[in-house]
Write a protein that holds these residues in place. Structure first.
Motif, PDB file in Angstrom:
ATOM      1  N   VAL A 318      -0.700  -2.205 -11.829  1.00  0.00           N
ATOM      2  CA  VAL A 318      -2.136  -0.954 -11.885  1.00  0.00           C
ATOM      3  C   VAL A 318      -3.351  -1.393 -12.152  1.00  0.00           C
ATOM      4  CG1 VAL A 318      -2.770   0.947 -13.093  1.00  0.00           C
ATOM      5  CG2 VAL A 318      -0.145   0.793 -12.959  1.00  0.00           C
ATOM      6  N   GLY A 319      -4.182  -1.240 -11.055  1.00  0.00           N
ATOM      7  CA  GLY A 319      -5.950  -1.760 -11.561  1.00  0.00           C
ATOM      8  C   GLY A 319      -5.652  -3.129  -9.829  1.00  0.00           C
ATOM      9  N   SER A 320      -5.051  -3.060 -10.040  1.00  0.00           N
ATOM     10  CA  SER A 320      -4.751  -4.859  -8.932  1.00  0.00           C
ATOM     11  C   SER A 320      -5.550  -4.187  -7.633  1.00  0.00           C
ATOM     12  CB  SER A 320      -3.377  -5.697  -8.068  1.00  0.00           C
ATOM     13  OG  SER A 320      -3.085  -4.752  -7.537  1.00  0.00           O
ATOM     14  N   PRO A 321      -5.941  -4.629  -6.033  1.00  0.00           N
ATOM     15  CA  PRO A 321      -6.586  -4.369  -5.239  1.00  0.00           C
ATOM     16  C   PRO A 321      -4.897  -4.151  -4.488  1.00  0.00           C
ATOM     17  CG  PRO A 321      -7.430  -7.344  -6.160  1.00  0.00           C
ATOM     18  CD  PRO A 321      -6.264  -7.086  -7.013  1.00  0.00           C
ATOM     19  N   LEU A 322      -4.423  -4.276  -4.611  1.00  0.00           N
ATOM     20  CA  LEU A 322      -3.858  -3.847  -3.827  1.00  0.00           C
ATOM     21  C   LEU A 322      -3.437  -2.179  -3.882  1.00  0.00           C
ATOM     22  CD1 LEU A 322      -0.900  -6.388  -2.407  1.00  0.00           C
ATOM     23  CD2 LEU A 322      -2.170  -5.378  -1.031  1.00  0.00           C
ATOM     24  N   TRP A 323      -3.235  -1.981  -4.876  1.00  0.00           N
ATOM     25  CA  TRP A 323      -3.066  -0.892  -6.067  1.00  0.00           C
ATOM     26  C   TRP A 323      -3.558   0.088  -5.624  1.00  0.00           C
ATOM     27  CZ3 TRP A 323      -5.475   2.123  -9.135  1.00  0.00           C
ATOM     28  CH2 TRP A 323      -4.668   3.618 -10.354  1.00  0.00           C
ATOM     29  N   PHE A 324      -5.026  -0.153  -5.359  1.00  0.00           N
ATOM     30  CA  PHE A 324      -6.559   0.561  -5.298  1.00  0.00           C
ATOM     31  C   PHE A 324      -5.680   0.876  -3.799  1.00  0.00           C
ATOM     32  CE2 PHE A 324      -8.620  -1.626  -8.385  1.00  0.00           C
ATOM     33  CZ  PHE A 324      -8.826  -0.433  -9.566  1.00  0.00           C
ATOM     34  N   VAL A 325      -5.284   0.021  -2.967  1.00  0.00           N
ATOM     35  CA  VAL A 325      -5.263   0.253  -1.532  1.00  0.00           C
ATOM     36  C   VAL A 325      -3.603   1.534  -1.374  1.00  0.00           C
ATOM     37  CG1 VAL A 325      -4.187   0.009   0.211  1.00  0.00           C
ATOM     38  CG2 VAL A 325      -5.951  -1.420  -0.799  1.00  0.00           C
ATOM     39  N   TRP A 326      -3.118   1.405  -2.067  1.00  0.00           N
ATOM     40  CA  TRP A 326      -1.926   2.282  -2.691  1.00  0.00           C
ATOM     41  C   TRP A 326      -2.356   4.058  -2.876  1.00  0.00           C
ATOM     42  CZ3 TRP A 326       2.184   3.286   0.476  1.00  0.00           C
ATOM     43  CH2 TRP A 326       3.302   4.084  -0.352  1.00  0.00           C
ATOM     44  N   GLN A 327      -3.228   3.408  -3.717  1.00  0.00           N
ATOM     45  CA  GLN A 327      -3.051   4.536  -4.364  1.00  0.00           C
ATOM     46  C   GLN A 327      -3.816   5.639  -2.876  1.00  0.00           C
ATOM     47  OE1 GLN A 327      -2.865   5.748  -7.177  1.00  0.00           O
ATOM     48  NE2 GLN A 327      -4.294   7.629  -7.583  1.00  0.00           N
ATOM     49  N   GLN A 328      -5.698   5.196  -2.417  1.00  0.00           N
ATOM     50  CA  GLN A 328      -6.301   5.466  -1.855  1.00  0.00           C
ATOM     51  C   GLN A 328      -4.884   6.642  -0.730  1.00  0.00           C
ATOM     52  OE1 GLN A 328      -9.062   3.919   0.600  1.00  0.00           O
ATOM     53  NE2 GLN A 328      -9.394   4.733   2.615  1.00  0.00           N
ATOM     54  N   ARG A 329      -4.410   5.831  -0.169  1.00  0.00           N
ATOM     55  CA  ARG A 329      -2.901   6.088   1.128  1.00  0.00           C
ATOM     56  C   ARG A 329      -2.322   7.401   0.015  1.00  0.00           C
ATOM     57  NH1 ARG A 329      -6.059   4.109   3.713  1.00  0.00           N
ATOM     58  NH2 ARG A 329      -5.693   2.014   5.067  1.00  0.00           N
ATOM     59  N   ARG A 330      -2.398   7.838  -1.500  1.00  0.00           N
ATOM     60  CA  ARG A 330      -1.161   8.310  -2.489  1.00  0.00           C
ATOM     61  C   ARG A 330      -2.227   9.465  -1.953  1.00  0.00           C
ATOM     62  NH1 ARG A 330       2.121   8.086  -6.140  1.00  0.00           N
ATOM     63  NH2 ARG A 330       0.660   9.746  -7.508  1.00  0.00           N
ATOM     64  N   ILE A 331      -3.686   9.699  -2.449  1.00  0.00           N
ATOM     65  CA  ILE A 331      -4.344  10.779  -1.961  1.00  0.00           C
ATOM     66  C   ILE A 331      -4.904  11.407  -0.528  1.00  0.00           C
ATOM     67  CG2 ILE A 331      -7.178  11.103  -2.649  1.00  0.00           C
ATOM     68  CD1 ILE A 331      -6.792   9.183  -5.183  1.00  0.00           C
ATOM     69  N   GLU A 332      -4.322  10.519  -0.256  1.00  0.00           N
ATOM     70  CA  GLU A 332      -4.605  10.564   1.638  1.00  0.00           C
ATOM     71  C   GLU A 332      -3.482  11.862   2.487  1.00  0.00           C
ATOM     72  OE1 GLU A 332      -5.298   7.570   4.218  1.00  0.00           O
ATOM     73  OE2 GLU A 332      -7.329   7.785   3.384  1.00  0.00           O
ATOM     74  N   GLY A 333      -2.247  10.914   1.492  1.00  0.00           N
ATOM     75  CA  GLY A 333      -1.121  11.826   1.400  1.00  0.00           C
ATOM     76  C   GLY A 333      -1.024  12.790   0.633  1.00  0.00           C
ATOM     77  N   LEU A 334      -1.794  13.353  -0.268  1.00  0.00           N
ATOM     78  CA  LEU A 334      -1.306  14.653  -1.375  1.00  0.00           C
ATOM     79  C   LEU A 334      -2.583  15.890  -0.227  1.00  0.00           C
ATOM     80  CD1 LEU A 334      -1.525  16.466  -3.518  1.00  0.00           C
ATOM     81  CD2 LEU A 334      -4.087  15.554  -4.430  1.00  0.00           C
ATOM     82  N   LEU A 335      -3.780  15.552   0.217  1.00  0.00           N
ATOM     83  CA  LEU A 335      -4.107  15.786   1.481  1.00  0.00           C
ATOM     84  C   LEU A 335      -2.960  16.130   2.504  1.00  0.00           C
ATOM     85  CD1 LEU A 335      -7.935  14.271   0.876  1.00  0.00           C
ATOM     86  CD2 LEU A 335      -7.194  16.145   0.401  1.00  0.00           C
ATOM     87  N   ALA A 336      -2.401  15.273   3.414  1.00  0.00           N
ATOM     88  CA  ALA A 336      -2.021  15.960   4.457  1.00  0.00           C
ATOM     89  C   ALA A 336      -0.393  16.705   4.262  1.00  0.00           C
ATOM     90  CB  ALA A 336      -1.545  14.373   5.030  1.00  0.00           C
ATOM     91  N   SER A 337      -0.754  16.655   2.837  1.00  0.00           N
ATOM     92  CA  SER A 337       1.191  17.297   2.811  1.00  0.00           C
ATOM     93  C   SER A 337       0.328  18.687   2.134  1.00  0.00           C
ATOM     94  CB  SER A 337       1.506  16.852   0.833  1.00  0.00           C
ATOM     95  OG  SER A 337       2.778  17.686   0.614  1.00  0.00           O
ATOM     96  N   PHE A 338      -1.006  18.785   1.689  1.00  0.00           N
ATOM     97  CA  PHE A 338      -1.431  19.696   1.484  1.00  0.00           C
ATOM     98  C   PHE A 338      -1.400  20.624   3.001  1.00  0.00           C
ATOM     99  CE2 PHE A 338      -5.662  22.554   1.385  1.00  0.00           C
ATOM    100  CZ  PHE A 338      -5.309  23.379   0.264  1.00  0.00           C
ATOM    101  N   LEU A 339      -2.006  19.965   3.893  1.00  0.00           N
ATOM    102  CA  LEU A 339      -2.411  20.764   5.420  1.00  0.00           C
ATOM    103  C   LEU A 339      -1.640  21.393   5.784  1.00  0.00           C
ATOM    104  CD1 LEU A 339      -5.378  17.890   6.680  1.00  0.00           C
ATOM    105  CD2 LEU A 339      -5.572  20.744   5.751  1.00  0.00           C
ATOM    106  N   GLU A 340      -0.174  20.554   5.722  1.00  0.00           N
ATOM    107  CA  GLU A 340       1.117  20.743   6.447  1.00  0.00           C
ATOM    108  C   GLU A 340       1.427  22.044   5.713  1.00  0.00           C
ATOM    109  OE1 GLU A 340       4.480  18.364   7.751  1.00  0.00           O
ATOM    110  OE2 GLU A 340       4.667  18.726   5.346  1.00  0.00           O
ATOM    111  N   ARG A 341       1.124  22.577   4.162  1.00  0.00           N
ATOM    112  CA  ARG A 341       2.128  23.737   3.504  1.00  0.00           C
ATOM    113  C   ARG A 341       1.288  24.238   3.654  1.00  0.00           C
ATOM    114  NH1 ARG A 341       5.690  21.989  -1.277  1.00  0.00           N
ATOM    115  NH2 ARG A 341       5.765  20.163  -0.877  1.00  0.00           N
TER     116      ARG A 341
END
Length: 707
Positions: A318-341
């Motif tokens: 948590v907090g590593s540079p790669l973690w931030f990249v993945w956290q960004q993808r998680r939030i984008e995935g949350l938005l995609a899931s919301f749009l689909e639903r």
């Protein structure tokens, strides 16, 4: 004066500030260099400290204390834990302070009520504070960029002189030494990453070697070192490093993980992919944020929407540079899931849930104080989220995307902007927000699909823009303009909390612009009938502003009554979810409660309101919310404490707090707060003010001369 000897050591290369009078090295053997009237430096002889160690110990303890200030009791407890009697202990400390003043200069050792303090870094430079400043500057430049390299190398030259306070004992030393070790480790780790990126393999390996010499149990450094060697095709050297480390760890009785357990065996393609991803996260500039190109069709988001609302985690630190990249993808995935639903229908309950989830995800993102290593990566991630609407528009060739697709992206962008605004990302907000704000205002036109929802987001974005303009450039009139637009758009949305938030911001624009209190009250008045439809924490915030206004106008009874009602209605638990675009926590309540007392103290100096204000502000350090208090709010409270010290005629406390205000406002990049601090300085330096000739204030001239 000690005579100059031909073989006496010369001070290390350094160009001090004109005001600096001492240069102190705390890593390794204590060295104190004094600037003489000819502006040359001489090493303070050990005989200047007198007999015993008391004066030097007090000197070092104060230099390592927060703000270089400690009470007499704390000094006595830390340095002499087993006194014969209290009277003897007081005498020992008194004598030590006198010796210290004779050694370094009386005016550099301050007495503040029942405490002692030393002058700040502009007068007494230390390698300890300089190292922290160099690391902070390197962090601002990207930590592992070429621009940060000379700063880190200079910091390491200080940090590697030896152990911090090497000849001191006592419990207080251990915490300071741990911090010194943490700085040295971080400096070496960043240097290793720069050298590795530059292809300077030997220098990078030396940094990793030093990290493991200092801490044999540092598996992270071993993993990075061996991974670097593998990436360069040096499998044999990588295995030799691992085996040497494993043997030494066994001799120390440690548990040795296997090669496979360290996850060191990766294919070349995997390693290159991970390295490139980390490099993108490290090297991207906050002001030029370019989000990674997505791969799915829903709003251009990645990864594909999932029917499971629980987003997956990767086993990353948590907090590593790669973690931030993945956290960004998680939030984008949350938005995609919301749009689909949602299937094109942005129903209010689902919308509220989306805003709650966005806030929840961003609230888990470091840094706090212990996560500062990754502040730049965090800003990059938030900047990329703030740019989501622009990213989608850039990939759309024929007109605008559907409104039901754009509004969730704008909601995520606003949420990211709030996070940036409340830390040190005002510059990113001013870069990105004006680029998607016109789109939101266009979507908020009556008659368009979902215009009321767009109007609410546009009102929120205008509020953010107003705060950014006021703090970044000190343009308080711009805040009024943005706030008026926010009021107009919020009214169009029909959402009562959005309307109250906008009216509240507009009233604050007049409060901060030369205390136009009647205008402030006039713009709060339309919010009153809307409060019944708002959560109680928002009602509390409006009552606090009204109480502050009436206190300024001298209506004591009305102000105290409204303040009491504000405290009664303050129920923050569980209400933040209902107000994702509004923040009023306990630290906000402390700020405005203190301001009520501060204004009453100016009107009724004989009633003890200044003391009540001081006691109110002191509560901030005791509440858990302090860890998440926005930097802007912290400096505002510090400014109010400074005004309270002025009312109470505490000159030394005032000078110290004023200096802290300017330093922290400058670090934050807030022109508005810098101007407020400078105005206080000009007030006490005016010829008709009784302090205008005081030395403590004249010593701040260099800090304020250009303001």
């Amino acid at each position: 004066m000690v005579p100059t000897h031909p073989q006496s050591p010369s001070p290390p290369s350094w160009t001090p500030a004109p005001s600096c009078r001492l240069r102190v090295f705390l890593f390794g053997p204590l060295q104190v260099w004094l600037r003489d009237p000819s502006h040359s430096w001489r090493l303070l002889d050990k005989h200047a400290w007198g007999k015993g160690r008391s004066a030097r110990s007090v000197f070092k303890r104060l230099l390592l204390a927060p703000s270089r200030r400690l009470s007499r009791c704390s000094l006595e407890d830390d340095l002499w834990s087993s006194p014969d009697d209290a009277l003897s202990l007081d005498k020992t400390l008194y004598n030590a302070i006198n010796l210290l003043r004779r050694a370094i200069g009386k005016d550099l050792v301050l007495t503040i009520e029942s405490a002692y303090a030393l002058a700040d870094q502009s007068l007494i430079w230390t390698d300890y504070d300089a190292s922290q400043a160099l690391l902070a500057s390197a962090e601002q430049l990207g930590r592992t960029t070429d621009a940060a390299l000379p700063l880190l190398e200079q910091a390491l030259s200080y940090l590697s002189r030896g152990e911090l306070l090497e000849d001191e004992g006592g419990l207080w030393v251990h915490g300071a030494r741990l911090h010194g070790e943490a700085m040295r480790r971080q400096c070496r780790r960043w240097l290793a990453q720069i050298y590795a990126r530059q292809g300077r393999l030997w220098l990078a390996s030396e940094q990793y070697r030093a990290l493991l010499e200092a801490d044999l149990f540092d598996e992270e450094s071993l993993r990075d070192w061996v991974g670097l060697l593998l990436l360069q095709g040096q499998e044999r050297e990588a295995l030799r490093c691992y085996e040497t480390w494993a043997e030494r760890l066994r001799l120390q009785g440690g548990s040795v993980p296997s090669w496979d357990q360290l996850n060191l065996v990766k294919s070349s393609s995997d390693m290159v992919s991970l390295t490139q991803t980390a490099e993108v996260a490290e090297d991207a500039r906050p002001g030029l944020v370019t989000p990674a190109v997505p791969t799915c069709s829903i709003g251009g988001l990645w990864p594909p929407a999932s029917s499971d609302p629980v987003l997956p985690f990767l086993p990353l630190s948590v907090g590593s540079p790669l973690w931030f990249v993945w956290q960004q993808r998680r939030i984008e995935g949350l938005l995609a899931s919301f749009l689909e639903r949602s299937d094109g229908r942005l129903e209010l309950p689902a919308w509220a849930e989306l805003r709650r989830r966005l806030q929840e995800e961003l609230a888990t993102v470091p840094p706090q104080d212990h996560d500062r290593d990754y502040a730049i990566s965090r800003r990059q991630m938030l900047g990329a989220l703030a740019a989501l609407p622009l990213t989608t528009l850039a990939r759309t060739s024929n007109g605008l995307p559907p409104v039901e697709e754009m509004l969730p992206l704008c909601a995520a962008a606003n949420a990211a902007c709030w996070q940036l605004l409340n830390s040190q990302g005002i510059d990113i907000v001013r870069e990105i927000l004006p680029r998607y704000l016109p789109l939101l205002e266009h979507l908020a036109q009556p008659g368009k699909s979902l215009y009321s929802l767009a109007a609410r987001l546009a009102a929120e974005a205008n509020r953010i823009a107003g705060i950014a303009a006021a703090h970044h450039q000190g343009d308080r009139r711009a805040k009024q303009i943005f706030s008026r637009k926010a009021v107009h758009l919020a009214a169009r949305s029909g959402h009562a909390p959005a309307q109250v938030a906008a009216l509240r911001d507009l009233s604050l624009a007049f409060y901060y612009d030369r205390l136009q209190v009647p205008s402030m009250l006039a713009h709060l008045e339309p919010a009153t009938p809307l409060l019944a439809a708002c959560p109680s924490v928002m009602q509390s915030s409006v009552l606090c502003l009204q109480a502050t206004a009436w206190a300024y106008l001298g209506r004591e009874e009305t102000a105290l009554r409204l303040l009491g009602e504000a405290h009664e209605r303050f129920e923050p638990e569980g209400e933040s979810e209902a107000l994702p675009d509004f923040r009023f926590h306990e630290d906000n309540l402390i700020l405005w409660t203190g301001r009520v007392y501060l204004h009453l103290a100016m009107r009724f100096p004989e009633k003890g309101y200044a003391r009540q204000a001081w006691q109110t502000y002191s509560r901030l350090a005791t509440i858990p919310a302090m860890a998440t208090t926005p930097s802007r709010l912290q400096v505002e409270i510090l400014l109010d404490e400074t005004k309270t010290a002025l009312i109470q005629q505490e000159q030394e406390t005032f000078a110290y707090l004023l200096m802290e205000c300017m330093h922290r406002a400058t670090e934050l990049g807030s022109q508005c707060l810098q101007e407020d601090a400078a105005a206080l300085y000009r007030q006490v330096c005016a010829e008709d003010h009784p302090w205008h000739n005081e030395r403590a204030l004249k010593e701040l001239t260099d800090l304020f001369i250009s303001r």
